[in-house]
Scaffold this motif. Structure first.
Motif, PDB file in Angstrom:
ATOM      1  N   ASP A  74      -9.964 -12.498  -1.000  1.00  0.00           N
ATOM      2  CA  ASP A  74     -11.023 -12.500   0.123  1.00  0.00           C
ATOM      3  C   ASP A  74     -10.139 -12.269   1.437  1.00  0.00           C
ATOM      4  O   ASP A  74     -11.040 -12.303   2.425  1.00  0.00           O
ATOM      5  CB  ASP A  74     -11.860 -13.749   0.246  1.00  0.00           C
ATOM      6  CG  ASP A  74     -12.961 -13.954  -1.047  1.00  0.00           C
ATOM      7  OD1 ASP A  74     -13.172 -12.918  -1.650  1.00  0.00           O
ATOM      8  OD2 ASP A  74     -13.046 -15.005  -1.416  1.00  0.00           O
ATOM      9  N   ALA A  75      -9.060 -12.015   1.626  1.00  0.00           N
ATOM     10  CA  ALA A  75      -8.331 -12.001   2.788  1.00  0.00           C
ATOM     11  C   ALA A  75      -8.411 -10.594   3.620  1.00  0.00           C
ATOM     12  O   ALA A  75      -8.128 -10.789   4.620  1.00  0.00           O
ATOM     13  CB  ALA A  75      -6.860 -12.313   2.464  1.00  0.00           C
ATOM     14  N   ASP A  76      -8.696  -9.793   2.648  1.00  0.00           N
ATOM     15  CA  ASP A  76      -8.933  -8.511   3.436  1.00  0.00           C
ATOM     16  C   ASP A  76      -9.904  -7.504   2.359  1.00  0.00           C
ATOM     17  O   ASP A  76      -9.457  -6.887   1.630  1.00  0.00           O
ATOM     18  CB  ASP A  76      -7.766  -7.697   3.536  1.00  0.00           C
ATOM     19  CG  ASP A  76      -7.608  -6.247   4.128  1.00  0.00           C
ATOM     20  OD1 ASP A  76      -8.967  -5.923   4.230  1.00  0.00           O
ATOM     21  OD2 ASP A  76      -6.798  -5.787   4.495  1.00  0.00           O
ATOM     22  N   PRO A  77     -11.177  -7.959   2.522  1.00  0.00           N
ATOM     23  CA  PRO A  77     -12.272  -7.493   1.400  1.00  0.00           C
ATOM     24  C   PRO A  77     -12.071  -5.770   1.664  1.00  0.00           C
ATOM     25  O   PRO A  77     -12.442  -5.173   0.432  1.00  0.00           O
ATOM     26  CB  PRO A  77     -13.484  -7.963   2.027  1.00  0.00           C
ATOM     27  CG  PRO A  77     -13.322  -9.087   3.074  1.00  0.00           C
ATOM     28  CD  PRO A  77     -11.898  -8.974   3.425  1.00  0.00           C
ATOM     29  N   THR A  78     -11.785  -5.275   2.839  1.00  0.00           N
ATOM     30  CA  THR A  78     -11.759  -3.790   2.777  1.00  0.00           C
ATOM     31  C   THR A  78     -10.862  -3.212   1.634  1.00  0.00           C
ATOM     32  O   THR A  78     -11.182  -2.287   1.207  1.00  0.00           O
ATOM     33  CB  THR A  78     -11.852  -3.400   4.158  1.00  0.00           C
ATOM     34  OG1 THR A  78     -12.793  -3.685   4.983  1.00  0.00           O
ATOM     35  CG2 THR A  78     -11.684  -1.698   4.048  1.00  0.00           C
ATOM     36  N   THR A  79      -9.679  -3.791   2.093  1.00  0.00           N
ATOM     37  CA  THR A  79      -8.372  -3.223   1.383  1.00  0.00           C
ATOM     38  C   THR A  79      -8.686  -3.521  -0.394  1.00  0.00           C
ATOM     39  O   THR A  79      -8.385  -2.679  -1.054  1.00  0.00           O
ATOM     40  CB  THR A  79      -7.222  -3.760   1.737  1.00  0.00           C
ATOM     41  OG1 THR A  79      -7.042  -3.461   2.915  1.00  0.00           O
ATOM     42  CG2 THR A  79      -6.042  -3.397   0.930  1.00  0.00           C
ATOM     43  N   LEU A 116       0.863  -1.292   0.056  1.00  0.00           N
ATOM     44  CA  LEU A 116       0.016  -0.075   0.007  1.00  0.00           C
ATOM     45  C   LEU A 116       0.866   1.352   0.134  1.00  0.00           C
ATOM     46  O   LEU A 116       0.459   2.438  -0.485  1.00  0.00           O
ATOM     47  CB  LEU A 116      -1.118  -0.003   0.967  1.00  0.00           C
ATOM     48  CG  LEU A 116      -2.028  -1.043   0.995  1.00  0.00           C
ATOM     49  CD1 LEU A 116      -2.958  -1.120   2.464  1.00  0.00           C
ATOM     50  CD2 LEU A 116      -3.255  -0.716  -0.107  1.00  0.00           C
ATOM     51  N   ASN A 117       2.174   1.285   0.713  1.00  0.00           N
ATOM     52  CA  ASN A 117       3.092   2.434   0.449  1.00  0.00           C
ATOM     53  C   ASN A 117       3.505   2.454  -0.846  1.00  0.00           C
ATOM     54  O   ASN A 117       3.668   3.692  -1.491  1.00  0.00           O
ATOM     55  CB  ASN A 117       4.035   2.230   1.783  1.00  0.00           C
ATOM     56  CG  ASN A 117       3.606   3.088   2.758  1.00  0.00           C
ATOM     57  OD1 ASN A 117       3.082   4.130   2.752  1.00  0.00           O
ATOM     58  ND2 ASN A 117       4.038   2.318   4.174  1.00  0.00           N
ATOM     59  N   GLN A 118       3.538   1.392  -1.694  1.00  0.00           N
ATOM     60  CA  GLN A 118       4.269   1.734  -2.825  1.00  0.00           C
ATOM     61  C   GLN A 118       2.908   2.340  -3.805  1.00  0.00           C
ATOM     62  O   GLN A 118       3.145   3.189  -4.555  1.00  0.00           O
ATOM     63  CB  GLN A 118       4.325   0.121  -3.636  1.00  0.00           C
ATOM     64  CG  GLN A 118       5.390  -0.343  -2.996  1.00  0.00           C
ATOM     65  CD  GLN A 118       5.728  -1.673  -3.841  1.00  0.00           C
ATOM     66  OE1 GLN A 118       5.111  -2.233  -4.664  1.00  0.00           O
ATOM     67  NE2 GLN A 118       6.432  -2.833  -2.895  1.00  0.00           N
ATOM     68  N   VAL A 119       1.558   1.928  -3.178  1.00  0.00           N
ATOM     69  CA  VAL A 119       0.468   2.743  -4.176  1.00  0.00           C
ATOM     70  C   VAL A 119       0.625   3.972  -3.514  1.00  0.00           C
ATOM     71  O   VAL A 119       0.298   4.799  -4.648  1.00  0.00           O
ATOM     72  CB  VAL A 119      -0.795   1.753  -3.504  1.00  0.00           C
ATOM     73  CG1 VAL A 119      -2.041   2.692  -4.277  1.00  0.00           C
ATOM     74  CG2 VAL A 119      -0.864   0.703  -4.080  1.00  0.00           C
ATOM     75  N   SER A 166     -11.892   0.296  -6.053  1.00  0.00           N
ATOM     76  CA  SER A 166     -12.290   1.569  -6.452  1.00  0.00           C
ATOM     77  C   SER A 166     -11.513   2.524  -7.017  1.00  0.00           C
ATOM     78  O   SER A 166     -11.697   3.171  -8.192  1.00  0.00           O
ATOM     79  CB  SER A 166     -13.032   2.042  -5.247  1.00  0.00           C
ATOM     80  OG  SER A 166     -11.999   2.485  -4.271  1.00  0.00           O
ATOM     81  N   ILE A 167     -10.211   2.359  -6.720  1.00  0.00           N
ATOM     82  CA  ILE A 167      -8.848   3.252  -6.908  1.00  0.00           C
ATOM     83  C   ILE A 167      -8.714   2.763  -8.641  1.00  0.00           C
ATOM     84  O   ILE A 167      -8.620   3.380  -9.579  1.00  0.00           O
ATOM     85  CB  ILE A 167      -7.680   3.266  -6.403  1.00  0.00           C
ATOM     86  CG1 ILE A 167      -7.995   4.076  -4.961  1.00  0.00           C
ATOM     87  CG2 ILE A 167      -6.423   3.874  -7.271  1.00  0.00           C
ATOM     88  CD1 ILE A 167      -6.673   3.498  -4.109  1.00  0.00           C
ATOM     89  N   ARG A 222      -5.913   3.799   4.519  1.00  0.00           N
ATOM     90  CA  ARG A 222      -6.181   2.283   4.832  1.00  0.00           C
ATOM     91  C   ARG A 222      -4.871   1.757   5.382  1.00  0.00           C
ATOM     92  O   ARG A 222      -4.910   0.941   6.393  1.00  0.00           O
ATOM     93  CB  ARG A 222      -6.250   1.794   3.406  1.00  0.00           C
ATOM     94  CG  ARG A 222      -6.447  -0.010   3.690  1.00  0.00           C
ATOM     95  CD  ARG A 222      -7.785  -0.117   4.489  1.00  0.00           C
ATOM     96  NE  ARG A 222      -8.344  -1.499   4.647  1.00  0.00           N
ATOM     97  CZ  ARG A 222      -8.791  -2.101   5.961  1.00  0.00           C
ATOM     98  NH1 ARG A 222      -9.187  -1.371   6.817  1.00  0.00           N
ATOM     99  NH2 ARG A 222      -8.658  -3.197   6.064  1.00  0.00           N
ATOM    100  N   ILE A 223      -3.627   2.303   5.235  1.00  0.00           N
ATOM    101  CA  ILE A 223      -2.524   1.859   5.874  1.00  0.00           C
ATOM    102  C   ILE A 223      -2.347   2.194   7.438  1.00  0.00           C
ATOM    103  O   ILE A 223      -2.392   1.356   8.199  1.00  0.00           O
ATOM    104  CB  ILE A 223      -1.227   2.543   5.446  1.00  0.00           C
ATOM    105  CG1 ILE A 223      -0.754   1.998   3.921  1.00  0.00           C
ATOM    106  CG2 ILE A 223       0.119   2.427   6.411  1.00  0.00           C
ATOM    107  CD1 ILE A 223       0.126   2.885   3.145  1.00  0.00           C
ATOM    108  N   ASN A 224      -3.055   3.660   7.654  1.00  0.00           N
ATOM    109  CA  ASN A 224      -3.315   3.983   8.954  1.00  0.00           C
ATOM    110  C   ASN A 224      -4.179   3.078   9.728  1.00  0.00           C
ATOM    111  O   ASN A 224      -4.138   2.572  10.942  1.00  0.00           O
ATOM    112  CB  ASN A 224      -3.683   5.372   9.001  1.00  0.00           C
ATOM    113  CG  ASN A 224      -3.697   5.751  10.477  1.00  0.00           C
ATOM    114  OD1 ASN A 224      -2.852   5.986  11.052  1.00  0.00           O
ATOM    115  ND2 ASN A 224      -4.803   6.428  11.001  1.00  0.00           N
TER     116      ASN A 224
END
Length: 177
Positions: A148-153, A40-43, A159-160, A90-92
């Motif tokens: 499915d390991a982290d649906p929110t992320t 995510l930090n790469q993102v 969405s991005i 999301r990282i936070n």
């Protein structure tokens, strides 16, 4: 259908109380959080680099089609910044620290920062389209890896990704492709 759905509310409540210091991270997050935060930090880095490239292009663009192209670049720049902020948020939430260190942004970014001649609008459009295509491919791979390991992320990434595909379509239209 023979499968029945049951929740063990007592277990869920107990776990929520025992692990309250983990914030939004629950046992349902099945990924290696350290690796996920790194990705995510790469993102974040990628989105900041894209924001900077689009912003610079919007400011310096010149030529007969300048107004239309600069307006599109400015719109994309704002959206790229929002993408980076969503990934950082999301990282936070996952207990990490967003890395926005300017000294390492280009090293961590999936895309390059390509400076072009301000009068070469076609090259600006092409370089940004290449960057969007890179982002689309890498974000698709990230979303598949998350699964499915982290649906929110995964939803954040999807969405991005949807907006990045819109950017690529916009750029293709401006190029007459």
């Amino acid at each position: 259908m023979t499968d029945t759905f049951e929740l063990d509310i007592s277990r869920i409540r107990d776990e929520a109380r025992q692990k309250i210091d983990e914030g939004a991270v629950t046992s349902g997050n099945a990924l290696d959080l350290e690796r996920l935060i790194d990705i995510l930090n790469q993102v974040v880095a990628t989105e900041i680099v894209c924001h900077l490239r689009y912003s610079q292009n919007a400011i310096v663009a010149s030529g007969i089609d300048r107004a239309q192209v600069a307006a599109e670049f400015a719109e994309h720049a704002a959206e790229e910044l929002q993408h980076g902020q969503r990934a950082a948020e999301r990282i936070n939430q996952l207990g990490g620290t967003p890395d926005m260190n300017p000294a390492t942004l280009t090293e961590r970014s999936h895309t390059d920062y390509v400076a072009t001649d301000p009068t070469d609008l076609e090259r600006m459009l092409r370089e940004n389209l290449v960057a969007e295509r890179i982002v689309i491919t890498t974000y698709q791979e990230i979303a598949r890896w998350i699964g499915d390991a982290d649906p929110t992320t995964r939803r954040v990434m999807e969405s991005i990704l949807e907006e990045e595909e819109e950017h690529a379509d916009d750029l293709s239209d401006l190029l007459g492709m």
